[in-house]
Write a protein that holds these residues in place. Structure first.
Motif, PDB file in Angstrom:
ATOM      1  N   LEU A   1     -14.781  24.309  50.285  1.00  0.00           N
ATOM      2  CA  LEU A   1     -14.792  25.669  49.745  1.00  0.00           C
ATOM      3  C   LEU A   1     -14.912  25.665  48.223  1.00  0.00           C
ATOM      4  N   VAL A   2     -14.160  24.780  47.591  1.00  0.00           N
ATOM      5  CA  VAL A   2     -14.193  24.700  46.125  1.00  0.00           C
ATOM      6  C   VAL A   2     -15.591  24.328  45.644  1.00  0.00           C
ATOM      7  N   ASP A   3     -16.201  23.356  46.299  1.00  0.00           N
ATOM      8  CA  ASP A   3     -17.554  22.945  45.912  1.00  0.00           C
ATOM      9  C   ASP A   3     -18.556  24.078  46.115  1.00  0.00           C
ATOM     10  N   GLU A   4     -18.391  24.838  47.197  1.00  0.00           N
ATOM     11  CA  GLU A   4     -19.267  25.988  47.439  1.00  0.00           C
ATOM     12  C   GLU A   4     -19.119  27.016  46.324  1.00  0.00           C
ATOM     13  N   LYS A   5     -17.881  27.310  45.944  1.00  0.00           N
ATOM     14  CA  LYS A   5     -17.633  28.299  44.892  1.00  0.00           C
ATOM     15  C   LYS A   5     -18.218  27.830  43.565  1.00  0.00           C
ATOM     16  N   ARG A   6     -18.023  26.560  43.268  1.00  0.00           N
ATOM     17  CA  ARG A   6     -18.525  26.040  41.996  1.00  0.00           C
ATOM     18  C   ARG A   6     -20.048  25.957  41.995  1.00  0.00           C
ATOM     19  N   GLY A   7     -20.631  25.809  43.185  1.00  0.00           N
ATOM     20  CA  GLY A   7     -22.083  25.791  43.268  1.00  0.00           C
ATOM     21  C   GLY A   7     -22.681  27.133  42.901  1.00  0.00           C
ATOM     22  N   SER A   8     -22.023  28.210  43.322  1.00  0.00           N
ATOM     23  CA  SER A   8     -22.537  29.551  43.037  1.00  0.00           C
ATOM     24  C   SER A   8     -21.967  30.130  41.746  1.00  0.00           C
ATOM     25  N   GLN A   9     -20.775  29.644  41.346  1.00  0.00           N
ATOM     26  CA  GLN A   9     -20.119  30.116  40.122  1.00  0.00           C
ATOM     27  C   GLN A   9     -19.676  28.901  39.295  1.00  0.00           C
ATOM     28  N   PRO A  10     -20.571  28.328  38.511  1.00  0.00           N
ATOM     29  CA  PRO A  10     -20.251  27.097  37.773  1.00  0.00           C
ATOM     30  C   PRO A  10     -19.069  27.228  36.807  1.00  0.00           C
ATOM     31  N   ALA A  11     -18.747  28.446  36.395  1.00  0.00           N
ATOM     32  CA  ALA A  11     -17.642  28.630  35.449  1.00  0.00           C
ATOM     33  C   ALA A  11     -16.276  28.680  36.133  1.00  0.00           C
ATOM     34  N   THR A  12     -16.245  28.460  37.441  1.00  0.00           N
ATOM     35  CA  THR A  12     -15.000  28.536  38.204  1.00  0.00           C
ATOM     36  C   THR A  12     -13.940  27.572  37.661  1.00  0.00           C
ATOM     37  N   ILE A  13     -12.705  28.065  37.579  1.00  0.00           N
ATOM     38  CA  ILE A  13     -11.543  27.243  37.207  1.00  0.00           C
ATOM     39  C   ILE A  13     -10.583  27.248  38.390  1.00  0.00           C
ATOM     40  N   LEU A  14     -10.074  26.070  38.755  1.00  0.00           N
ATOM     41  CA  LEU A  14      -9.163  25.927  39.885  1.00  0.00           C
ATOM     42  C   LEU A  14      -7.804  25.451  39.387  1.00  0.00           C
ATOM     43  N   VAL A  15      -6.759  26.228  39.696  1.00  0.00           N
ATOM     44  CA  VAL A  15      -5.421  25.908  39.197  1.00  0.00           C
ATOM     45  C   VAL A  15      -4.386  26.044  40.306  1.00  0.00           C
ATOM     46  N   ASP A  16      -3.197  25.496  40.044  1.00  0.00           N
ATOM     47  CA  ASP A  16      -2.094  25.503  40.998  1.00  0.00           C
ATOM     48  C   ASP A  16      -0.822  25.942  40.282  1.00  0.00           C
ATOM     49  N   GLY A  17       0.022  26.692  40.992  1.00  0.00           N
ATOM     50  CA  GLY A  17       1.229  27.247  40.373  1.00  0.00           C
ATOM     51  C   GLY A  17       2.499  26.445  40.559  1.00  0.00           C
ATOM     52  N   GLY A  18       2.384  25.157  40.899  1.00  0.00           N
ATOM     53  CA  GLY A  18       3.574  24.318  41.016  1.00  0.00           C
ATOM     54  C   GLY A  18       4.061  24.142  42.442  1.00  0.00           C
ATOM     55  N   ASP A  19       5.032  23.234  42.629  1.00  0.00           N
ATOM     56  CA  ASP A  19       5.462  22.780  43.961  1.00  0.00           C
ATOM     57  C   ASP A  19       4.283  22.150  44.695  1.00  0.00           C
TER      58      ASP A  19
ATOM     59  N   SER B   1      -1.225  35.535  43.568  1.00  0.00           N
ATOM     60  CA  SER B   1      -0.462  34.522  44.289  1.00  0.00           C
ATOM     61  C   SER B   1      -1.100  34.320  45.652  1.00  0.00           C
ATOM     62  N   ALA B   2      -1.323  33.055  46.016  1.00  0.00           N
ATOM     63  CA  ALA B   2      -2.077  32.753  47.245  1.00  0.00           C
ATOM     64  C   ALA B   2      -1.203  32.121  48.327  1.00  0.00           C
ATOM     65  N   GLY B   3       0.082  32.501  48.353  1.00  0.00           N
ATOM     66  CA  GLY B   3       0.938  31.996  49.411  1.00  0.00           C
ATOM     67  C   GLY B   3       1.413  30.584  49.138  1.00  0.00           C
ATOM     68  N   SER B   4       1.528  29.785  50.210  1.00  0.00           N
ATOM     69  CA  SER B   4       2.131  28.456  50.078  1.00  0.00           C
ATOM     70  C   SER B   4       1.386  27.429  50.926  1.00  0.00           C
ATOM     71  N   TYR B   5       1.723  26.156  50.688  1.00  0.00           N
ATOM     72  CA  TYR B   5       1.223  25.023  51.480  1.00  0.00           C
ATOM     73  C   TYR B   5      -0.295  24.910  51.510  1.00  0.00           C
ATOM     74  N   ILE B   6      -0.960  25.418  50.489  1.00  0.00           N
ATOM     75  CA  ILE B   6      -2.420  25.387  50.344  1.00  0.00           C
ATOM     76  C   ILE B   6      -3.135  25.869  51.613  1.00  0.00           C
ATOM     77  N   GLU B   7      -2.500  26.821  52.317  1.00  0.00           N
ATOM     78  CA  GLU B   7      -3.122  27.417  53.499  1.00  0.00           C
ATOM     79  C   GLU B   7      -4.232  28.392  53.118  1.00  0.00           C
ATOM     80  N   SER B   8      -4.168  28.898  51.887  1.00  0.00           N
ATOM     81  CA  SER B   8      -5.169  29.858  51.428  1.00  0.00           C
ATOM     82  C   SER B   8      -5.700  29.441  50.064  1.00  0.00           C
ATOM     83  N   LEU B   9      -6.945  29.802  49.819  1.00  0.00           N
ATOM     84  CA  LEU B   9      -7.552  29.591  48.502  1.00  0.00           C
ATOM     85  C   LEU B   9      -7.695  30.965  47.852  1.00  0.00           C
ATOM     86  N   GLY B  10      -6.874  31.222  46.858  1.00  0.00           N
ATOM     87  CA  GLY B  10      -6.936  32.510  46.177  1.00  0.00           C
ATOM     88  C   GLY B  10      -8.148  32.580  45.271  1.00  0.00           C
ATOM     89  N   GLU B  11      -8.721  33.772  45.152  1.00  0.00           N
ATOM     90  CA  GLU B  11      -9.939  33.932  44.357  1.00  0.00           C
ATOM     91  C   GLU B  11      -9.853  35.207  43.528  1.00  0.00           C
TER      92      GLU B  11
END
Length: 242
Positions: free
Chosen positions: A3-21, A221-231
């Motif tokens: 999914l991340v690669d797909e997003k970056r393919g269409s939106q090269p300026a995409t930044i991917l971050v995590d909020g801890g834990d 906020s995209a929930g927990s346990y990397i079950e969702s990719l927030g956008e």
């Protein structure tokens, strides 16, 4: 990663971050101190940055230090292995002088951890910094660290990032939101420091289908346990805000 690669393919300026834990809660935690699998996997997926949550301190100061040293060691052994930036702005090192505290500081220095990071994507300068909030701090007494107030730290960070001439300010806040407004740390932060453009909110495992907005500050906020990719898609207004 797909999914991340797909997003970056269409939106090269995409930044991917995590909020801890980013650690604990899976069998990977059994090799947390020796293999640092979470940080290595985040590097492989393409995370730009993360911050500390309370669970990073479940194995105390020595555990955090071991994990960070392991991440560096394994990254050096594997050509091309990337690691996400680890951003932590509100550890008060003037009050964290014990030998255990210094283990963490030395490991963070070895990892290259900083309070903030400036990324340039698509001609936009983005300033990102990390925080651990009051409730999260209380959930991690074994950390042995003293953390500064997130509002006061953020005011300092905003001034620092303005000097860096950033166009956009993003806070990775392991503080969280609550239905009780007086307990909703990231909403209080948004109101008290309106210069922040985006707060990526961790800690409370909240899944926000829509942003929480206070003036020109957006909380996601995209929930927990990397079950969702927030956008979140942002476009700049005439006044420079987003």
């Amino acid at each position: 990663k797909t999914l991340v690669d797909e997003k970056r393919g269409s939106q090269p300026a995409t930044i991917l971050v995590d909020g801890g834990d980013f650690s604990m809660g899976t069998l990977y935690q059994t090799i947390y101190e020796t293999e640092a699998p979470e940080l290595l996997q985040m590097g492989n997926i393409g995370y730009d940055a993360t911050t500390f949550g309370n669970h990073e301190f479940d194995y105390r100061s020595q555990g955090v230090a071991n994990m960070l040293h392991a991440a560096v060691k394994h990254a050096e052994e594997k050509p091309g292995q990337k690691l996400p930036a680890l951003l932590s702005a509100n550890i008060d090192w003037s009050k964290n002088t014990s030998s255990e505290n210094q283990l963490v500081k030395e490991a963070m220095d070895a990892y290259g951890s900083t309070p903030y990071l400036v990324l340039e994507r698509g001609g936009i300068r983005v300033g990102i910094y990390g925080l651990l909030g009051k409730d999260a701090d209380e959930c991690a007494p074994e950390s042995g660290l003293v953390f500064e107030d997130i509002v006061e730290t953020s005011k300092k960070m905003v001034e620092t990032l303005k000097k860096e001439e950033v166009d956009l300010i993003v806070c990775l806040s392991h503080s969280g939101t609550s239905e009780k407004e007086d307990k909703s740390e990231d909403e209080i932060l948004a109101k008290e420091v309106p210069e922040i453009d985006v707060i990526v909110s961790g800690h409370t495992h909240t899944s926000l289908e829509e942003v929480i907005q206070h003036q020109d500050t957006y909380i996601v906020s995209a929930g927990s346990y990397i079950e969702s990719l927030g956008e979140l898609h942002l476009s700049q207004k005439e006044d420079g805000r987003w």
